[in-house]
Scaffold this motif. Structure first.
Motif, PDB file in Angstrom:
ATOM      1  N   LEU A  28       9.431  -6.144  -9.410  1.00  0.00           N
ATOM      2  CA  LEU A  28       9.294  -6.072  -7.948  1.00  0.00           C
ATOM      3  C   LEU A  28       8.213  -5.087  -7.516  1.00  0.00           C
ATOM      4  N   ASN A  29       7.239  -4.862  -8.339  1.00  0.00           N
ATOM      5  CA  ASN A  29       6.207  -3.866  -8.089  1.00  0.00           C
ATOM      6  C   ASN A  29       5.066  -4.435  -7.239  1.00  0.00           C
ATOM      7  N   LEU A  30       5.392  -5.019  -6.102  1.00  0.00           N
ATOM      8  CA  LEU A  30       4.403  -5.729  -5.283  1.00  0.00           C
ATOM      9  C   LEU A  30       3.430  -4.797  -4.563  1.00  0.00           C
ATOM     10  N   LEU A  31       3.922  -3.801  -3.879  1.00  0.00           N
ATOM     11  CA  LEU A  31       3.060  -3.020  -2.983  1.00  0.00           C
ATOM     12  C   LEU A  31       1.890  -2.325  -3.684  1.00  0.00           C
ATOM     13  N   PRO A  32       2.087  -1.684  -4.832  1.00  0.00           N
ATOM     14  CA  PRO A  32       0.914  -1.092  -5.492  1.00  0.00           C
ATOM     15  C   PRO A  32      -0.136  -2.132  -5.884  1.00  0.00           C
ATOM     16  N   VAL A  33       0.307  -3.292  -6.316  1.00  0.00           N
ATOM     17  CA  VAL A  33      -0.628  -4.363  -6.682  1.00  0.00           C
ATOM     18  C   VAL A  33      -1.329  -4.888  -5.428  1.00  0.00           C
TER      19      VAL A  33
END
Length: 114
Positions: A28-33
């Motif tokens: 769920l690591n969407l925001l940094p990407v």
């Protein structure tokens, strides 16, 4: 209206399956990407920035449709962060609430009656 609802269901199902695969593979690591791509000033970032404009419009429209009430503002936050996953469900539910009346769907009940 039935074709519109069918399109919403197709988008919702396809997006749900695609999202499940992405989460399974990448978490769920969407925001940094998402913001990292924008910081690189390349095409993936341009796409994300463009998409963020659609998220803002969706959120503002949702709040406006609810006359910027507390519910409308809360839904706007969900619209911004939920994207198409939110919008498909929202439009499906509202399309049934307004019994297929496109004017009420787009403008909200109060404005449609005015």
């Amino acid at each position: 209206m039935m074709l519109f609802r069918a399109l919403l269901v197709v988008i919702l199902v396809a997006l749900s399956v695609y999202s499940a695969v992405v989460v399974a593979n990448h978490g769920l690591n969407l925001l940094p990407v998402f913001f990292g791509d924008m910081a690189e000033m390349a095409w993936p970032g341009q796409f994300n920035f463009d998409f963020m404009g659609f998220l803002v419009l969706s959120a503002v429209w949702t709040a406006w449709r609810h006359q910027f009430s507390p519910l409308g503002l809360a839904l706007a936050v969900v619209a911004f962060f939920g994207g198409m996953m939110f919008l498909t469900i929202y439009l499906l539910v509202v399309s049934y609430q307004v019994k297929g009346d496109i004017k009420a769907l787009l403008l909200g009940q109060a404005r449609a009656l005015a």
